[in-house]
Design an enzyme around this catalytic site. Structure first.
Site, PDB file in Angstrom:
ATOM      1  CB  CYS A 208      10.278   7.775  27.412  1.00  0.00           C
ATOM      2  SG  CYS A 208       9.800   6.177  26.708  1.00  0.00           S
ATOM      3  CG  HIS A 261       7.546   6.102  30.572  1.00  0.00           C
ATOM      4  ND1 HIS A 261       7.686   7.006  29.545  1.00  0.00           N
ATOM      5  CD2 HIS A 261       7.919   6.761  31.705  1.00  0.00           C
ATOM      6  CE1 HIS A 261       8.118   8.166  30.040  1.00  0.00           C
ATOM      7  NE2 HIS A 261       8.276   8.040  31.341  1.00  0.00           N
ATOM      8  CG  HIS A 273       9.729  11.108  32.975  1.00  0.00           C
ATOM      9  ND1 HIS A 273       8.546  10.429  32.783  1.00  0.00           N
ATOM     10  CD2 HIS A 273       9.387  12.265  33.617  1.00  0.00           C
ATOM     11  CE1 HIS A 273       7.536  11.133  33.291  1.00  0.00           C
ATOM     12  NE2 HIS A 273       8.013  12.237  33.804  1.00  0.00           N
TER      13      HIS A 273
END
Length: 307
Positions: A208, A261, A273
């Protein structure tokens, strides 16, 4: 003597320790690296192990400089200056097989023109037209000469050729133009469907924060490597004022716990993402998802470049 250590494989995986790699990881620690074959040979469980067993930290691309701080059993303990981190003020720490590094006395990446790979990947050819390796998006190499359909580049072990269609040339690293938020989104969109890779920092697979780091890098911004550090730098943006290209951060305990995240705000309530092991880069609406509950902060690294 201005000697530098330069990554001499298409992508070097940076391990937590010299004894982190498993038998199944042999293709990732060889030279040349067989990155696609390595990834194809990993099951969901062994991919997950890269994270759950704390095996991998990050990755570095062909031609990137590392600082070697220690050596053991054919491995080099390194710092990566290009990847800012709270783990070490000099850059991101970890271990790389020494075979994947090359000593260079005149690696002038900071002076003179550079070729930046702007395609998803590009083949590096020898001067006699033999394919040498597949290079990742955002690999940066010094330009030696511009030819009709080729760029001759300096490599850690000599010279090579890359098709002019796969690169952009800038007069120096500092002259890579700064994009705006929409440019960051546009860069990321090219990788929709690419499987997630823990520690991934190349177009063979991103995690991420590796994804957000690279899309910012592609637009002239060097940001911290990890999500928790990315959430502390840049410009703070109120959640009701987010714009495309802003980075969104998510924390456990419905936004009150540890950040785990990061995604790129896509616009219209959506996020671009690289989610997690077993999933691929995607655009999703935030509404009604766990991400809506965990959203805790937004940061802006881009500048409005429109005149």
């Amino acid at each position: 003597m201005n000697e530098k250590w330069i990554v001499n494989v298409s992508v070097a995986t940076v391990w937590t320790s010299y004894d982190s790699p498993r038998e199944i990881d042999k293709k990732a620690i060889s030279n040349p690296v067989e990155i696609d074959e390595w990834l194809d040979g990993l099951s969901y469980e062994t991919r997950l192990g890269l994270h759950n067993q704390n095996l991998v930290q990050t990755q570095v691309l062909f031609g990137q400089e590392v600082i070697v701080t220690n050596e053991k059993d054919g491995w080099a303990e390194v710092i990566i200056p290009d990847q800012p981190s709270s783990k070490d003020e000099r850059g991101y720490p970890g271990w790389i097989p020494k075979d994947q590094l090359q000593r260079q006395h005149d690696w002038k990446i900071s002076q003179g023109p550079v070729a930046v790979i702007t395609a998803k990947s590009a083949t590096l050819f020898s001067e006699s037209d033999e394919p040498l390796m597949e290079l990742s998006y955002q690999t940066v190499l010094p330009v030696v000469q511009e030819l009709d359909h080729w760029v001759k580049v300096k490599t850690p072990s000599g010279f090579g050729l890359i098709s002019t269609e796969r690169v952009k040339i800038f007069q120096s690293k500092d002259e890579i133009p700064k994009g705006n938020g929409h440019d960051i989104v546009l860069a990321g969109e090219a990788f929709l469907g690419l499987p997630y890779l823990w520690g991934g920092m190349s177009s063979f697979g991103y995690d991420c924060s590796g994804f957000s780091y690279t899309m910012c890098k592609a637009n002239g911004y060097t940001i911290p490597r990890d999500a928790s550090d990315q959430a502390k730098a840049g410009k703070r943006v109120e959640l009701e004022k987010i714009e495309p290209g802003d980075l969104l951060f998510f924390a456990y305990e419905e936004g009150k716990g540890r950040i785990h995240h990061v995604g790129i705000y896509y616009g219209n309530g959506k996020m671009l993402h690289s989610p997690k092991t077993g999933k691929s880069i995607e655009v999703i609406p935030l509404q009604g998802t766990i991400y809506e509950k965990e959203l805790c902060a937004a940061r802006r690294y881009w500048q409005d470049t429109e005149e």
